[in-house]
Design a protein around this motif. Structure first.
Motif, PDB file in Angstrom:
ATOM      1  N   LEU B  34       0.809  -1.216   0.000  1.00  0.00           N
ATOM      2  CA  LEU B  34       0.000   0.000   0.000  1.00  0.00           C
ATOM      3  C   LEU B  34       0.845   1.271   0.000  1.00  0.00           C
ATOM      4  O   LEU B  34       0.454   2.278  -0.593  1.00  0.00           O
ATOM      5  CB  LEU B  34      -0.895   0.026   1.240  1.00  0.00           C
ATOM      6  CG  LEU B  34      -2.248  -0.650   1.133  1.00  0.00           C
ATOM      7  CD1 LEU B  34      -2.961  -0.574   2.459  1.00  0.00           C
ATOM      8  CD2 LEU B  34      -3.088  -0.006   0.045  1.00  0.00           C
ATOM      9  N   SER B  35       1.983   1.213   0.678  1.00  0.00           N
ATOM     10  CA  SER B  35       2.790   2.431   0.798  1.00  0.00           C
ATOM     11  C   SER B  35       3.327   2.884  -0.549  1.00  0.00           C
ATOM     12  O   SER B  35       3.755   4.029  -0.697  1.00  0.00           O
ATOM     13  CB  SER B  35       3.935   2.223   1.786  1.00  0.00           C
ATOM     14  OG  SER B  35       4.822   1.245   1.283  1.00  0.00           O
ATOM     15  N   ARG B  36       3.313   1.985  -1.529  1.00  0.00           N
ATOM     16  CA  ARG B  36       3.777   2.363  -2.864  1.00  0.00           C
ATOM     17  C   ARG B  36       2.636   2.876  -3.739  1.00  0.00           C
ATOM     18  O   ARG B  36       2.865   3.408  -4.813  1.00  0.00           O
ATOM     19  CB  ARG B  36       4.446   1.172  -3.545  1.00  0.00           C
ATOM     20  CG  ARG B  36       5.841   0.900  -3.017  1.00  0.00           C
ATOM     21  CD  ARG B  36       6.502  -0.220  -3.797  1.00  0.00           C
ATOM     22  NE  ARG B  36       6.246  -1.518  -3.191  1.00  0.00           N
ATOM     23  CZ  ARG B  36       6.993  -2.036  -2.216  1.00  0.00           C
ATOM     24  NH1 ARG B  36       8.009  -1.367  -1.744  1.00  0.00           N
ATOM     25  NH2 ARG B  36       6.728  -3.211  -1.708  1.00  0.00           N
ATOM     26  N   SER B  49      -6.335  18.261 -10.000  1.00  0.00           N
ATOM     27  CA  SER B  49      -6.202  16.904  -9.459  1.00  0.00           C
ATOM     28  C   SER B  49      -5.255  16.890  -8.270  1.00  0.00           C
ATOM     29  O   SER B  49      -4.346  17.726  -8.178  1.00  0.00           O
ATOM     30  CB  SER B  49      -5.719  15.924 -10.541  1.00  0.00           C
ATOM     31  OG  SER B  49      -4.418  16.248 -10.930  1.00  0.00           O
ATOM     32  N   ALA B  50      -5.528  15.971  -7.378  1.00  0.00           N
ATOM     33  CA  ALA B  50      -4.673  15.809  -6.193  1.00  0.00           C
ATOM     34  C   ALA B  50      -4.290  14.348  -6.076  1.00  0.00           C
ATOM     35  O   ALA B  50      -5.118  13.460  -6.305  1.00  0.00           O
ATOM     36  CB  ALA B  50      -5.403  16.259  -4.939  1.00  0.00           C
ATOM     37  N   THR B  51      -3.032  14.105  -5.726  1.00  0.00           N
ATOM     38  CA  THR B  51      -2.534  12.749  -5.532  1.00  0.00           C
ATOM     39  C   THR B  51      -1.952  12.631  -4.122  1.00  0.00           C
ATOM     40  O   THR B  51      -1.165  13.489  -3.710  1.00  0.00           O
ATOM     41  CB  THR B  51      -1.433  12.426  -6.570  1.00  0.00           C
ATOM     42  OG1 THR B  51      -1.986  12.558  -7.874  1.00  0.00           O
ATOM     43  CG2 THR B  51      -0.901  11.005  -6.389  1.00  0.00           C
ATOM     44  N   VAL B  52      -2.385  11.600  -3.420  1.00  0.00           N
ATOM     45  CA  VAL B  52      -1.878  11.373  -2.058  1.00  0.00           C
ATOM     46  C   VAL B  52      -1.389   9.935  -1.931  1.00  0.00           C
ATOM     47  O   VAL B  52      -1.729   9.084  -2.758  1.00  0.00           O
ATOM     48  CB  VAL B  52      -2.976  11.632  -0.983  1.00  0.00           C
ATOM     49  CG1 VAL B  52      -3.570  13.019  -1.133  1.00  0.00           C
ATOM     50  CG2 VAL B  52      -4.057  10.571  -1.031  1.00  0.00           C
ATOM     51  N   ASP B  53      -0.598   9.670  -0.889  1.00  0.00           N
ATOM     52  CA  ASP B  53      -0.230   8.288  -0.601  1.00  0.00           C
ATOM     53  C   ASP B  53      -1.243   7.704   0.387  1.00  0.00           C
ATOM     54  O   ASP B  53      -2.201   8.374   0.779  1.00  0.00           O
ATOM     55  CB  ASP B  53       1.215   8.179  -0.097  1.00  0.00           C
ATOM     56  CG  ASP B  53       1.437   8.883   1.234  1.00  0.00           C
ATOM     57  OD1 ASP B  53       0.455   9.145   1.949  1.00  0.00           O
ATOM     58  OD2 ASP B  53       2.603   9.161   1.556  1.00  0.00           O
ATOM     59  N   VAL B  54      -1.008   6.455   0.775  1.00  0.00           N
ATOM     60  CA  VAL B  54      -2.001   5.759   1.595  1.00  0.00           C
ATOM     61  C   VAL B  54      -2.143   6.385   2.993  1.00  0.00           C
ATOM     62  O   VAL B  54      -3.141   6.195   3.665  1.00  0.00           O
ATOM     63  CB  VAL B  54      -1.654   4.259   1.682  1.00  0.00           C
ATOM     64  CG1 VAL B  54      -0.436   4.046   2.589  1.00  0.00           C
ATOM     65  CG2 VAL B  54      -2.836   3.434   2.162  1.00  0.00           C
ATOM     66  N   PHE B  55      -1.136   7.149   3.381  1.00  0.00           N
ATOM     67  CA  PHE B  55      -1.202   7.802   4.689  1.00  0.00           C
ATOM     68  C   PHE B  55      -1.803   9.211   4.594  1.00  0.00           C
ATOM     69  O   PHE B  55      -1.850   9.932   5.588  1.00  0.00           O
ATOM     70  CB  PHE B  55       0.198   7.867   5.313  1.00  0.00           C
ATOM     71  CG  PHE B  55       0.836   6.511   5.420  1.00  0.00           C
ATOM     72  CD1 PHE B  55       0.371   5.583   6.328  1.00  0.00           C
ATOM     73  CD2 PHE B  55       1.871   6.153   4.587  1.00  0.00           C
ATOM     74  CE1 PHE B  55       0.924   4.315   6.409  1.00  0.00           C
ATOM     75  CE2 PHE B  55       2.444   4.890   4.663  1.00  0.00           C
ATOM     76  CZ  PHE B  55       1.965   3.971   5.579  1.00  0.00           C
ATOM     77  N   GLN B  93      -9.756   4.262   2.578  1.00  0.00           N
ATOM     78  CA  GLN B  93     -10.581   3.089   2.245  1.00  0.00           C
ATOM     79  C   GLN B  93      -9.692   1.905   1.847  1.00  0.00           C
ATOM     80  O   GLN B  93      -9.912   0.778   2.296  1.00  0.00           O
ATOM     81  CB  GLN B  93     -11.521   3.460   1.098  1.00  0.00           C
ATOM     82  CG  GLN B  93     -12.529   2.391   0.759  1.00  0.00           C
ATOM     83  CD  GLN B  93     -13.389   2.780  -0.446  1.00  0.00           C
ATOM     84  OE1 GLN B  93     -13.407   3.932  -0.865  1.00  0.00           O
ATOM     85  NE2 GLN B  93     -14.079   1.819  -1.002  1.00  0.00           N
ATOM     86  N   ALA B  94      -8.678   2.194   1.025  1.00  0.00           N
ATOM     87  CA  ALA B  94      -7.758   1.121   0.595  1.00  0.00           C
ATOM     88  C   ALA B  94      -7.024   0.548   1.795  1.00  0.00           C
ATOM     89  O   ALA B  94      -6.812  -0.662   1.902  1.00  0.00           O
ATOM     90  CB  ALA B  94      -6.764   1.664  -0.422  1.00  0.00           C
ATOM     91  N   THR B  99      -5.953  -3.836   5.450  1.00  0.00           N
ATOM     92  CA  THR B  99      -5.664  -4.291   6.810  1.00  0.00           C
ATOM     93  C   THR B  99      -6.832  -5.088   7.376  1.00  0.00           C
ATOM     94  O   THR B  99      -6.631  -5.979   8.199  1.00  0.00           O
ATOM     95  CB  THR B  99      -5.347  -3.110   7.742  1.00  0.00           C
ATOM     96  OG1 THR B  99      -6.453  -2.195   7.709  1.00  0.00           O
ATOM     97  CG2 THR B  99      -4.091  -2.391   7.302  1.00  0.00           C
ATOM     98  N   GLY B 100      -8.042  -4.806   6.921  1.00  0.00           N
ATOM     99  CA  GLY B 100      -9.212  -5.536   7.408  1.00  0.00           C
ATOM    100  C   GLY B 100      -9.219  -6.983   6.981  1.00  0.00           C
ATOM    101  O   GLY B 100      -9.834  -7.838   7.620  1.00  0.00           O
ATOM    102  N   ALA B 101      -8.497  -7.265   5.884  1.00  0.00           N
ATOM    103  CA  ALA B 101      -8.460  -8.648   5.386  1.00  0.00           C
ATOM    104  C   ALA B 101      -7.495  -9.515   6.179  1.00  0.00           C
ATOM    105  O   ALA B 101      -7.513 -10.744   6.074  1.00  0.00           O
ATOM    106  CB  ALA B 101      -8.059  -8.641   3.905  1.00  0.00           C
TER     107      ALA B 101
END
Lengths: 115, 133
Positions: B34-36, B49-55, B93-94, B99-101
């Motif tokens: 996910l961190s990638r 447009s905006a791009t963010v990482d998983v954090f 959400q991702a 992590t929920g899995a």
């Protein structure tokens, strides 16, 4: 922040030196509750930062949400579209760094205990 | 290309009990992957447009010349904030899905989030007792 949390945990462990076991537990519970409250209060804070030119400002909350962003009329006039996007990123990063500093200060016992 | 530093090294992982090791291992793998990832949201007909990482860290904001020309400064500011918020929501959400899995003693983390800790503890004990020889 993690360094300050470790300091806090070290402080908590000092409470275990008390002789009476019930007092130890009460002291530890109170210190944990204080720490949790301090963390919750700290992450609810927000801080504002701007890009190096000062033409774009952002306010970010402790949990990372961007509360607001202000692109000044000067930025609209003086910066290209690419520069404007970069200025927004820099403003958000500056605000995030500022709020992180506030959180660290809030969790630092030496600063928190200062009247 | 250098990836993020592993959260746990192999030795530390090997010392954990097998059930916990599997859960921690899949948790770490999920976060490494996910961190990638990057999450991008387009607004204003694709002109912002905006791009963010998983954090939720903002990695990029793109503003098209047309947005700069046609939107006033306050509207453009609001569009940027909305794009960041939506991209952060996608990342969150991702993160929750990945992590929920992860499962521990047969329980998926998504099924224990927000549950009473005592109920979860009892359930884990039941599952361990069922699997015990």
């Amino acid at each position: 922040v993690s360094e300050h949390l470790l300091q806090q945990i070290t402080e908590l462990s000092k409470g275990l030196d008390t002789e009476d076991p019930a007092s130890r537990v009460r002291l530890l519970q109170q210190q944990v509750a204080d720490l949790v409250q301090a963390v919750n209060d700290a992450v609810d804070q927000s801080a504002t930062g701007s890009d190096p030119s000062g033409l774009v400002k952002a306010t970010v909350r402790g949990r990372g949400a961007v509360e607001s962003l202000y692109i000044s009329p000067h930025a609209m006039r003086d910066l290209s579209a690419d520069e404007l996007g970069a200025a927004c990123v820099n403003a958000v990063r500056a605000a995030k760094a500022a709020v992180a500093g506030q959180i660290e200060a809030a969790l630092d016992p030496s600063l928190r205990d200062t009247p | 290309v250098t990836g993020p530093k592993p959260v746990l090294d192999g030795d530390t992982l090997a010392k954990l009990p097998p059930a916990v090791r599997a859960a921690v291992g899949s948790f770490v793998t999920a976060f490494d992957e996910l961190s990638r990832e990057r999450f991008t949201v387009h607004r204003a007909d694709g002109r912002v447009s905006a791009t963010v990482d998983v954090f939720g860290n903002v990695q990029d904001i793109t503003i098209h010349q047309l947005a700069k020309r046609e939107l006033d400064n306050l509207t453009l500011s609001d569009e940027v904030v909305a794009a960041i918020a939506q991209a952060q929501a996608l990342g969150r959400q991702a993160r929750e899905e990945a992590t929920g899995a992860v499962t521990l003693f047969g329980l998926a983390l998504r099924d224990v989030r927000g549950k009473d800790p005592e109920t979860v503890r009892r359930r884990i004990h039941e599952l361990i007792a069922r699997e015990a020889p």
